[in-house]
Design a protein around this motif. Structure first.
Motif, PDB file in Angstrom:
ATOM      1  N   LYS A   1      57.659 148.087  14.142  1.00  0.00           N
ATOM      2  CA  LYS A   1      59.112 147.959  14.051  1.00  0.00           C
ATOM      3  C   LYS A   1      59.506 147.244  12.763  1.00  0.00           C
ATOM      4  CE  LYS A   1      63.172 146.039  16.410  1.00  0.00           C
ATOM      5  NZ  LYS A   1      63.672 145.329  17.623  1.00  0.00           N
ATOM      6  N   VAL A   2      58.777 146.197  12.435  1.00  0.00           N
ATOM      7  CA  VAL A   2      59.034 145.453  11.200  1.00  0.00           C
ATOM      8  C   VAL A   2      58.823 146.364   9.995  1.00  0.00           C
ATOM      9  CG1 VAL A   2      58.221 143.562   9.740  1.00  0.00           C
ATOM     10  CG2 VAL A   2      58.468 143.214  12.209  1.00  0.00           C
ATOM     11  N   GLN A   3      57.734 147.099   9.994  1.00  0.00           N
ATOM     12  CA  GLN A   3      57.431 148.008   8.890  1.00  0.00           C
ATOM     13  C   GLN A   3      58.526 149.064   8.731  1.00  0.00           C
ATOM     14  OE1 GLN A   3      53.594 149.571   9.911  1.00  0.00           O
ATOM     15  NE2 GLN A   3      52.515 147.645   9.535  1.00  0.00           N
ATOM     16  N   SER A   4      58.990 149.603   9.847  1.00  0.00           N
ATOM     17  CA  SER A   4      60.003 150.655   9.809  1.00  0.00           C
ATOM     18  C   SER A   4      61.332 150.152   9.255  1.00  0.00           C
ATOM     19  CB  SER A   4      60.208 151.220  11.217  1.00  0.00           C
ATOM     20  OG  SER A   4      61.227 152.194  11.224  1.00  0.00           O
ATOM     21  N   GLU A   5      61.770 148.977   9.699  1.00  0.00           N
ATOM     22  CA  GLU A   5      63.053 148.433   9.251  1.00  0.00           C
ATOM     23  C   GLU A   5      63.006 148.029   7.777  1.00  0.00           C
ATOM     24  OE1 GLU A   5      66.182 147.772  11.727  1.00  0.00           O
ATOM     25  OE2 GLU A   5      65.031 149.624  11.611  1.00  0.00           O
ATOM     26  N   ILE A   6      61.901 147.442   7.360  1.00  0.00           N
ATOM     27  CA  ILE A   6      61.769 147.058   5.952  1.00  0.00           C
ATOM     28  C   ILE A   6      61.765 148.299   5.063  1.00  0.00           C
ATOM     29  CG2 ILE A   6      60.199 146.050   4.241  1.00  0.00           C
ATOM     30  CD1 ILE A   6      59.414 143.962   6.316  1.00  0.00           C
ATOM     31  N   ALA A   7      61.032 149.321   5.482  1.00  0.00           N
ATOM     32  CA  ALA A   7      60.964 150.555   4.695  1.00  0.00           C
ATOM     33  C   ALA A   7      62.328 151.224   4.591  1.00  0.00           C
ATOM     34  CB  ALA A   7      59.948 151.511   5.312  1.00  0.00           C
ATOM     35  N   GLU A   8      63.079 151.204   5.681  1.00  0.00           N
ATOM     36  CA  GLU A   8      64.411 151.819   5.682  1.00  0.00           C
ATOM     37  C   GLU A   8      65.335 151.115   4.690  1.00  0.00           C
ATOM     38  OE1 GLU A   8      67.378 154.490   6.661  1.00  0.00           O
ATOM     39  OE2 GLU A   8      65.298 154.521   7.356  1.00  0.00           O
ATOM     40  N   PHE A   9      65.255 149.800   4.652  1.00  0.00           N
ATOM     41  CA  PHE A   9      66.108 149.031   3.745  1.00  0.00           C
ATOM     42  C   PHE A   9      65.674 149.190   2.291  1.00  0.00           C
ATOM     43  CE2 PHE A   9      67.166 145.075   1.460  1.00  0.00           C
ATOM     44  CZ  PHE A   9      68.537 145.022   1.666  1.00  0.00           C
ATOM     45  N   CYS A  10      64.378 149.201   2.051  1.00  0.00           N
ATOM     46  CA  CYS A  10      63.854 149.175   0.681  1.00  0.00           C
ATOM     47  C   CYS A  10      63.849 150.535  -0.008  1.00  0.00           C
ATOM     48  CB  CYS A  10      62.428 148.615   0.682  1.00  0.00           C
ATOM     49  SG  CYS A  10      62.332 146.854   1.100  1.00  0.00           S
ATOM     50  N   LYS A  11      64.058 151.589   0.734  1.00  0.00           N
ATOM     51  CA  LYS A  11      64.002 152.934   0.166  1.00  0.00           C
ATOM     52  C   LYS A  11      64.952 153.075  -1.029  1.00  0.00           C
ATOM     53  CE  LYS A  11      63.683 155.942   3.335  1.00  0.00           C
ATOM     54  NZ  LYS A  11      64.070 156.815   4.473  1.00  0.00           N
ATOM     55  N   ASN A  12      64.418 153.525  -2.149  1.00  0.00           N
ATOM     56  CA  ASN A  12      65.164 153.740  -3.401  1.00  0.00           C
ATOM     57  C   ASN A  12      65.617 152.439  -4.073  1.00  0.00           C
ATOM     58  OD1 ASN A  12      64.958 156.558  -3.114  1.00  0.00           O
ATOM     59  ND2 ASN A  12      66.770 156.602  -1.805  1.00  0.00           N
ATOM     60  N   ARG A  13      65.095 151.314  -3.609  1.00  0.00           N
ATOM     61  CA  ARG A  13      65.400 150.031  -4.237  1.00  0.00           C
ATOM     62  C   ARG A  13      64.167 149.503  -4.966  1.00  0.00           C
ATOM     63  NH1 ARG A  13      70.046 147.589  -1.150  1.00  0.00           N
ATOM     64  NH2 ARG A  13      70.359 148.870   0.711  1.00  0.00           N
ATOM     65  N   TRP A  14      64.402 148.604  -5.889  1.00  0.00           N
ATOM     66  CA  TRP A  14      63.321 147.921  -6.586  1.00  0.00           C
ATOM     67  C   TRP A  14      62.914 146.721  -5.737  1.00  0.00           C
ATOM     68  CZ3 TRP A  14      64.116 144.811 -11.748  1.00  0.00           C
ATOM     69  CH2 TRP A  14      62.864 144.400 -12.239  1.00  0.00           C
ATOM     70  N   VAL A  15      61.649 146.671  -5.380  1.00  0.00           N
ATOM     71  CA  VAL A  15      61.144 145.682  -4.428  1.00  0.00           C
ATOM     72  C   VAL A  15      60.492 144.504  -5.152  1.00  0.00           C
ATOM     73  CG1 VAL A  15      59.401 145.325  -2.605  1.00  0.00           C
ATOM     74  CG2 VAL A  15      60.848 147.381  -2.595  1.00  0.00           C
ATOM     75  N   GLY A  16      60.568 143.347  -4.533  1.00  0.00           N
ATOM     76  CA  GLY A  16      59.851 142.166  -5.004  1.00  0.00           C
ATOM     77  C   GLY A  16      59.129 141.521  -3.834  1.00  0.00           C
ATOM     78  N   VAL A  17      57.918 141.055  -4.057  1.00  0.00           N
ATOM     79  CA  VAL A  17      57.143 140.388  -3.006  1.00  0.00           C
ATOM     80  C   VAL A  17      56.810 138.975  -3.467  1.00  0.00           C
ATOM     81  CG1 VAL A  17      55.036 140.404  -1.623  1.00  0.00           C
ATOM     82  CG2 VAL A  17      56.150 142.569  -2.213  1.00  0.00           C
ATOM     83  N   GLN A  18      57.354 137.997  -2.763  1.00  0.00           N
ATOM     84  CA  GLN A  18      57.048 136.603  -3.097  1.00  0.00           C
ATOM     85  C   GLN A  18      55.849 136.144  -2.281  1.00  0.00           C
ATOM     86  OE1 GLN A  18      59.935 133.362  -2.262  1.00  0.00           O
ATOM     87  NE2 GLN A  18      59.798 132.944  -4.444  1.00  0.00           N
ATOM     88  N   CYS A  19      54.938 135.456  -2.965  1.00  0.00           N
ATOM     89  CA  CYS A  19      53.664 135.085  -2.350  1.00  0.00           C
ATOM     90  C   CYS A  19      53.535 133.572  -2.200  1.00  0.00           C
ATOM     91  CB  CYS A  19      52.511 135.627  -3.195  1.00  0.00           C
ATOM     92  SG  CYS A  19      52.610 137.417  -3.498  1.00  0.00           S
TER      93      CYS A  19
END
Length: 308
Positions: free
Chosen positions: A17-35
């Motif tokens: 569910k988490v993967q699906s919602e994040i993917a839906e939001f991020c589609k066609n956007r520039w992503v950043g991952v903070q570590c």
């Protein structure tokens, strides 16, 4: 060796569910991952490109979330962000600086505050929503818990394609946010005084590369989930209970919108504010910082004298 708390983070991003919602939001956007890992300046590493070719980071499908976390596992990925902008293409570094490559942009109000003053945040969010409703924007709005405060978003496609062709989407989004900020400024000050919320503020952070936390991402500092909230049930949301890592309460209706619903507001705001200020130049505050305004307000009302 992976600590227990980081195992919880990995388990969270392994949730379909988490993967699906994040993917839906991020589609066609520039992503950043903070570590979790710190860079040479002592700041958390923020990954925004892939490889030597510096391809902008993207998430297209739910499995991309898991793969991204695994790819950078040595850096301990924690928080997933994506731009307010949606792009026509993201195949090379130049695509993210080309303003004509912006397909749409999501107007966003960043309501920043201390979590202890959540009631003040709620009242501020309600003022923003009420103002949007007065311009007919009712079906394309959602709220997201940001870890301390809240983000109020208008779906980017609530601005019609025709209007986005007439004006750059970034300009329209910036103007909408700024226009509403000016409309509610005095009310936000009243709320800050009433709830003694000195840290309360509403920011316009729309810019060409601005990142906002993705729905169901984990906050960068605390183990809370950035869940979406039904705008009509904002008062029912409990940040201590509804944003828990193991058991969160998430509003999946954030994807809903009505195309063109925000057109009237966008045109009025653009006429009043203009577009995004592209040239870097010192900007004078139109209003003093909220904490100083509160002090002035208290002195004018005689509140400080009554306390003595």
């Amino acid at each position: 060796m992976t600590s227990n708390y980081y195992k919880e983070i990995l388990e969270h991003y392994n949730n379909p569910k988490v993967q699906s919602e994040i993917a839906e939001f991020c589609k066609n956007r520039w992503v950043g991952v903070q570590c979790e890992t710190l860079d040479t300046h002592g700041k958390k590493v923020l990954v925004r490109y892939l490889g030597r070719r510096r391809i902008p980071l993207q998430i297209h499908h739910p499995m991309d979330v898991k793969n991204l976390v695994l790819r950078f596992i040595s850096l301990k990925p924690r928080t997933i962000y994506a731009t307010a902008n949606l792009y026509k293409r993201l195949t090379k570094e130049e695509d993210v600086v080309n303003l004509s490559n912006i397909e749409a942009c999501m107007p966003t109000w960043d309501v920043d505050n201390n979590l202890e003053n959540w009631d003040a945040t709620v009242q501020t969010v309600k003022e923003i929503i009420s103002t949007l409703e007065s311009y007919g924007v009712t079906k394309s709005v959602f709220v997201k818990f940001s870890g301390r405060g809240a983000h109020v978003h208008i779906h980017p496609y609530a601005i019609s394609e025709n209007l986005r062709r007439k004006h750059n989407p970034l300009d329209l989004a910036y103007a909408i946010v700024e226009y509403v900020r000016e409309k509610i400024h005095r009310k936000v000050l009243d709320i800050a005084v009433r709830f003694k919320a000195e840290k309360l503020r509403v920011d316009n952070e729309i810019d060409p590369q601005r990142l906002f936390v993705s729905p169901l991402s984990i906050h960068r500092e605390n183990l809370k989930v950035s869940v979406c909230i039904n705008p009509r049930k904002i008062e029912e949301f409990n940040p201590e209970e509804d944003a828990k890592l193991a058991k969160f309460n998430h509003y999946e209706g954030w994807k809903s919108y009505e195309e063109g619903e925000a057109n009237e507001l966008a045109e009025k705001a653009y006429e009043f504010v203009g577009g995004y200020p592209t040239l870097p130049k010192p900007r004078r505050r139109k209003h003093p910082p909220v904490d100083k305004q509160i002090i002035k307000w208290l002195s004018l009302t005689g509140f400080e004298d009554r306390k003595k």
